[in-house]
Design a protein around this motif. Structure first.
Motif, PDB file in Angstrom:
ATOM      1  N   MET A  61       5.174   1.577 -11.900  1.00 40.83           N
ATOM      2  CA  MET A  61       6.405   2.701 -11.606  1.00 40.83           C
ATOM      3  C   MET A  61       6.777   2.453 -10.228  1.00 40.83           C
ATOM      4  O   MET A  61       5.810   2.229  -9.317  1.00 40.83           O
ATOM      5  CB  MET A  61       5.851   3.983 -12.111  1.00 40.83           C
ATOM      6  CG  MET A  61       6.621   5.165 -11.502  1.00 40.83           C
ATOM      7  SD  MET A  61       6.053   6.898 -12.181  1.00 40.83           S
ATOM      8  CE  MET A  61       7.326   7.792 -11.532  1.00 40.83           C
ATOM      9  N   VAL A  62       7.777   2.849  -9.943  1.00 41.57           N
ATOM     10  CA  VAL A  62       8.251   3.164  -8.447  1.00 41.57           C
ATOM     11  C   VAL A  62       8.449   4.320  -8.195  1.00 41.57           C
ATOM     12  O   VAL A  62       9.170   5.170  -8.826  1.00 41.57           O
ATOM     13  CB  VAL A  62       9.728   2.359  -7.784  1.00 41.57           C
ATOM     14  CG1 VAL A  62       9.912   2.685  -6.603  1.00 41.57           C
ATOM     15  CG2 VAL A  62       9.249   0.846  -8.004  1.00 41.57           C
ATOM     16  N   LEU A  63       7.553   5.169  -7.329  1.00 38.47           N
ATOM     17  CA  LEU A  63       8.001   6.568  -6.883  1.00 38.47           C
ATOM     18  C   LEU A  63       8.256   6.660  -5.625  1.00 38.47           C
ATOM     19  O   LEU A  63       7.496   6.525  -4.534  1.00 38.47           O
ATOM     20  CB  LEU A  63       6.701   7.400  -7.414  1.00 38.47           C
ATOM     21  CG  LEU A  63       6.864   8.894  -7.105  1.00 38.47           C
ATOM     22  CD1 LEU A  63       7.888   9.312  -8.061  1.00 38.47           C
ATOM     23  CD2 LEU A  63       5.298   9.835  -7.189  1.00 38.47           C
ATOM     24  N   GLU A  64       9.405   7.106  -5.247  1.00 39.98           N
ATOM     25  CA  GLU A  64       9.941   6.844  -3.934  1.00 39.98           C
ATOM     26  C   GLU A  64       9.959   5.487  -3.416  1.00 39.98           C
ATOM     27  O   GLU A  64      10.567   4.589  -3.980  1.00 39.98           O
ATOM     28  CB  GLU A  64       9.177   7.742  -2.657  1.00 39.98           C
ATOM     29  CG  GLU A  64       9.414   9.120  -3.207  1.00 39.98           C
ATOM     30  CD  GLU A  64      10.845   9.852  -3.101  1.00 39.98           C
ATOM     31  OE1 GLU A  64      11.818   9.140  -2.576  1.00 39.98           O
ATOM     32  OE2 GLU A  64      11.285  10.942  -3.499  1.00 39.98           O
ATOM     33  N   THR A  65       8.947   5.172  -2.457  1.00 42.78           N
ATOM     34  CA  THR A  65       8.751   3.759  -2.093  1.00 42.78           C
ATOM     35  C   THR A  65       7.570   3.009  -2.360  1.00 42.78           C
ATOM     36  O   THR A  65       7.067   2.019  -2.054  1.00 42.78           O
ATOM     37  CB  THR A  65       9.223   3.440  -0.516  1.00 42.78           C
ATOM     38  OG1 THR A  65       8.246   4.392   0.228  1.00 42.78           O
ATOM     39  CG2 THR A  65      10.553   4.062  -0.205  1.00 42.78           C
ATOM     40  N   GLN A  66       6.778   3.642  -3.186  1.00 40.36           N
ATOM     41  CA  GLN A  66       5.451   3.364  -3.647  1.00 40.36           C
ATOM     42  C   GLN A  66       5.483   2.755  -4.920  1.00 40.36           C
ATOM     43  O   GLN A  66       6.248   3.393  -5.678  1.00 40.36           O
ATOM     44  CB  GLN A  66       4.249   4.801  -3.684  1.00 40.36           C
ATOM     45  CG  GLN A  66       4.216   5.317  -2.213  1.00 40.36           C
ATOM     46  CD  GLN A  66       3.310   4.303  -1.282  1.00 40.36           C
ATOM     47  OE1 GLN A  66       2.442   3.456  -1.499  1.00 40.36           O
ATOM     48  NE2 GLN A  66       3.676   4.284   0.023  1.00 40.36           N
ATOM     49  N   VAL A  67       4.833   1.535  -5.139  1.00 36.45           N
ATOM     50  CA  VAL A  67       4.730   1.104  -6.458  1.00 36.45           C
ATOM     51  C   VAL A  67       3.409   1.324  -7.153  1.00 36.45           C
ATOM     52  O   VAL A  67       2.180   1.180  -6.235  1.00 36.45           O
ATOM     53  CB  VAL A  67       4.956  -0.533  -6.416  1.00 36.45           C
ATOM     54  CG1 VAL A  67       4.812  -1.209  -7.841  1.00 36.45           C
ATOM     55  CG2 VAL A  67       6.067  -0.815  -5.586  1.00 36.45           C
ATOM     56  N   MET A  68       3.032   1.691  -8.199  1.00 39.42           N
ATOM     57  CA  MET A  68       1.863   2.095  -9.047  1.00 39.42           C
ATOM     58  C   MET A  68       1.878   1.387 -10.323  1.00 39.42           C
ATOM     59  O   MET A  68       2.895   1.550 -10.995  1.00 39.42           O
ATOM     60  CB  MET A  68       1.514   3.438  -8.858  1.00 39.42           C
ATOM     61  CG  MET A  68       2.562   4.329  -9.446  1.00 39.42           C
ATOM     62  SD  MET A  68       2.077   6.187  -9.332  1.00 39.42           S
ATOM     63  CE  MET A  68       0.755   6.453 -10.403  1.00 39.42           C
ATOM     64  N   ALA A  69       0.689   0.769 -10.574  1.00 42.09           N
ATOM     65  CA  ALA A  69       0.489   0.228 -12.082  1.00 42.09           C
ATOM     66  C   ALA A  69       0.067   1.502 -12.712  1.00 42.09           C
ATOM     67  O   ALA A  69      -0.905   2.211 -12.462  1.00 42.09           O
ATOM     68  CB  ALA A  69      -0.553  -1.009 -11.647  1.00 42.09           C
TER      69      ALA A  69
END
Length: 298
Positions: A61-69
């Motif tokens: 997922m991209v949330l704003e400019t952060q990427v998280m698995a």
């Protein structure tokens, strides 16, 4: 701002609301993602929120400019006006319900203490939580059957199931039911956040916000520290940083132009502000974001 190149959709890829009469929309993750090679590029919604249940497969997922698995299985809630996107594996099993933000007021008319649970992004990993996972599967399974059917009372059942999903997400975050001073403090911080949203580019002093909230600057700071774990000034700076990150990632403005757009009179001061809070310079951050967006979907 008009310079941000992030589309604002109703449903992803569409500018019109769903063509069905229900106040909510349901579909499987595969139904839409398969049309876009399993990648939902970053976008936002003005007044809609998502409830997502991912049961199997892989997801990022991209949330704003952060990427998280994402750890599957999981459930998550994306509130309005948050930039978000997804990459899914082609074997993903999941569902998504989209609803207008104002529907929350109707669903929680008797549980006002839960409203604050949905002001921000919520993420609930369900691996190792057999009971919670079984309950979420039950809720979404029932929602899917009712949504596809035509039984009397269908809409009432949809709303009832939706409320159960939302309550499960809210309870996972240990929302306080205290309706006393702490609840008033929460409301004060909510109003402060709304004021920040309207004025963060204006560089107004704390007294400006405190005056409009009818409190002293000391009371405002105390409320923010109790409710958000941040000082009032830090919350304003957090919003400036978020907008800077958005513009660096999704706009064509140069670094100097972004600083001016955010009310910084000195480009060097903007660069120092960003680097101190982000850990890298604006130029390096932009390069990192460009590299991430060039990476192929897995």
């Amino acid at each position: 701002m008009k310079d941000v190149k992030v589309p604002i959709y109703k449903l992803y890829g569409e500018q019109a609301l769903w063509p069905t009469p229900e106040p909510v929309h349901y579909e499987t993750i595969a139904a839409r993602s398969a049309l876009y090679d399993w990648e939902i590029t970053p976008h936002s919604h003005d007044s809609l929120l998502h409830l997502v249940f991912l049961n199997a497969g892989q997801a990022e997922m991209v949330l704003e400019t952060q990427v998280m698995a994402l750890e599957l299985p999981c459930a998550l809630m994306v509130p309005p006006r948050r930039i978000h996107g997804f990459r899914f594996s082609s074997d993903v099993v999941g569902e998504i319900v989209t609803l207008p933000q104002n529907l929350l007021g109707e669903l929680f008319v008797l549980s006002a203490e839960l409203r604050g649970a949905f002001d921000g992004f919520r993420y609930l990993p369900l691996g190792g939580q057999a009971d919670a996972l079984a309950l979420m599967r039950l809720h979404f399974g029932q929602f899917a059957r009712e949504y596809a059917g035509h039984q009397p009372g269908r809409l009432s059942v949809l709303m009832a199931v939706l409320a159960q999903v939302l309550v499960q997400l809210a309870r996972a975050g240990a929302i306080s039911t205290d309706m006393g001073p702490r609840n008033r403090m929460h409301g004060r911080v909510e109003r402060f956040v709304e004021l920040i949203e309207r004025h963060f580019r204006d560089w107004q002093p704390l007294s400006f916000y405190a005056q409009r909230l009818g409190v002293s600057t000391a009371q405002l700071n105390n409320s923010c520290r109790r409710e958000a774990g941040r000082s009032a000034q830090e919350m304003i700076h957090d919003r400036l940083l978020l907008e800077a990150r958005r513009l660096l990632a999704y706009s064509d403005l140069d670094v100097t132009g972004i600083g001016y757009a955010l009310g910084f009179r000195d480009p060097a001061y903007f660069s120092r502000f960003f680097a101190r809070r982000q850990g890298v310079s604006p130029s390096v951050f932009r390069l990192e974001q460009a590299e991430r967006q060039r990476q192929p979907a897995s």
